[in-house]
Write a protein that holds these residues in place. Sequence first.
Motif, PDB file in Angstrom:
ATOM      1  N   LYS A   1       0.826  -1.209   0.000  1.00 42.21           N
ATOM      2  CA  LYS A   1       0.000   0.000   0.000  1.00 42.21           C
ATOM      3  C   LYS A   1       0.862   1.263   0.000  1.00 42.21           C
ATOM      4  N   VAL A   2       1.965   1.217   0.768  1.00 44.54           N
ATOM      5  CA  VAL A   2       2.875   2.361   0.785  1.00 44.54           C
ATOM      6  C   VAL A   2       3.403   2.633  -0.616  1.00 44.54           C
TER       7      VAL A   2
ATOM      8  N   GLY B   1      -0.720   9.403  -3.120  1.00 45.95           N
ATOM      9  CA  GLY B   1      -1.567   9.354  -1.939  1.00 45.95           C
ATOM     10  C   GLY B   1      -0.761   9.554  -0.664  1.00 45.95           C
ATOM     11  N   ASP B   2      -1.453   9.435   0.471  1.00 47.01           N
ATOM     12  CA  ASP B   2      -0.796   9.594   1.777  1.00 47.01           C
ATOM     13  C   ASP B   2      -0.367   8.215   2.294  1.00 47.01           C
ATOM     14  N   PRO B   3       0.940   7.948   2.362  1.00 50.09           N
ATOM     15  CA  PRO B   3       1.406   6.614   2.810  1.00 50.09           C
ATOM     16  C   PRO B   3       1.451   6.467   4.332  1.00 50.09           C
ATOM     17  N   LYS B   4       1.151   7.519   5.064  1.00 47.09           N
ATOM     18  CA  LYS B   4       1.324   7.480   6.525  1.00 47.09           C
ATOM     19  C   LYS B   4       0.481   6.393   7.204  1.00 47.09           C
ATOM     20  N   PRO B   5      -0.831   6.275   6.877  1.00 45.79           N
ATOM     21  CA  PRO B   5      -1.614   5.199   7.525  1.00 45.79           C
ATOM     22  C   PRO B   5      -1.030   3.818   7.279  1.00 45.79           C
ATOM     23  N   SER B   6      -0.589   3.587   6.043  1.00 50.20           N
ATOM     24  CA  SER B   6      -0.002   2.266   5.730  1.00 50.20           C
ATOM     25  C   SER B   6       1.315   2.066   6.480  1.00 50.20           C
ATOM     26  N   LEU B   7       2.089   3.146   6.611  1.00 51.57           N
ATOM     27  CA  LEU B   7       3.342   3.040   7.371  1.00 51.57           C
ATOM     28  C   LEU B   7       3.067   2.740   8.838  1.00 51.57           C
ATOM     29  N   ASN B   8       1.994   3.348   9.364  1.00 46.35           N
ATOM     30  CA  ASN B   8       1.620   3.078  10.756  1.00 46.35           C
ATOM     31  C   ASN B   8       1.234   1.610  10.934  1.00 46.35           C
TER      32      ASN B   8
END
Length: 456
Positions: A257-258, A266-273
């Motif tokens: 997803k990242v 997109g914003d990869p932050k949620p997937s990184l979390n």
Amino acid sequence: MGRASILSGAPFQTACFAALIVWIITAVFGYAAYLALEDRLRSDLEQQILDEELLLHEILLDGGADAVQRAIEHLNSPNRTKLHIIALFDQHGTALAGSIAKSPDEIGWHEVDPDFVQIGGAFPVYMLHTSDYLGFRTVVARSLTSLNQALTTLWEGLLLLTLATTAAVLGLGYYFSSQSFRKLEWIERTLDQSFQENAAIRLPVTGTGDQFDRIFQIVNQRLDWISNLLNSTQTTAVAIARDLRVPLTNGFMSLQKVHSEVEYGGDPKPSLNDLECNLKRIRTVFDTILKVSQIETGGHQNNFKTVNLSALVEKVAAAFYPVAVDEGKHISAEYNADTILIRGDESMLKQLLVNLVHNSLRYCPSGTWISISLTAKSEAIELVVADNGPGVPEPQISKIFEAFFRADSARNEAGNGLGLSLVKAVAIRHGAIVTAESNEPGLRVCVSFGKPLIAA
């Protein structure tokens, strides 16, 4: 089975040493017996000669030279043994009777060769005694044949006995060495089969109580331990693989997803979390495994100090109280002494208690209670954590301290099933016994330590 292996075995080597001892003892005591027997036989022979000489003097005193001559001719007749000789000489050394060639020059004891006696043949040395009486010289001689034969028989008997004893000792040594070698081969074959073909195969214990029976029992115990260890290792490996499969799969999906978020802006932050959470879960599993391993393999009581269990219980209960209140649960602590001391590692004991309380809080619903009780008895200290939650099914209670085990009711809960295995490791390290039983309802876990240093 190699003959060289049997000959090099401890029983046969011991038998060789015993045979050497037999030869030494026989040589020492045999020589002593030879000297003693020789001295006794000589003394007896000399006494016989002196008795005959005394009898000859009595005849000479009563009947004169003629009576002595008749007696000597009778005693020296061909029908009598030639190993017994008597002779009579006058004062000039002329032979009057007997078969002795000449009179010895001096009176007393002599040993003469066969040429000195006119009887023909090659007879052994004679023991001879000469004495003067009433103007005559009497000579009495006896052969040393019987004495020498007795001594020869003694040596032959001792030699035969020594050879027979040596053969018997070496034979027994060879037999027992071969038996020992067969049993060693038995052990070797069993170990090979146990590790290669059939892990359940064991050495047969005969029940005789000999050394090999004890060795077989020890080997069987070690094989059981190795078998259990291998099974435990295999089970643990499977459990680790199963427990890490979900976070690894989720982490891999988060990583994909990242990449997608980065590629499409997109914003990869949620997937990184999500990826971080899964990696933390994996790290927690390995950290716990390493911690359990360190506790189990650490030096025995190397860092142990005096620990106040009462204060430790109070601190842990106080720390979990706000958490329990927030979740609608009740936690309490009771102990029958303000100071209950034991020898141990405070950080490990704290981890033990924390894991027990946390386990109850995690699986108990709102409205339940968790109690911590510490009781100092004369024979032991009991630390008990109990709750009235859903508990564990009776057939599964004995397995809750196994690594990665999770009861059916906790399958959907977060966790790795290592918390109680760490509790067991800490308890064993402190020489304590940990048990679990149904609290009807709920679960009751008891850790029983040794005698307290100070008991109230």
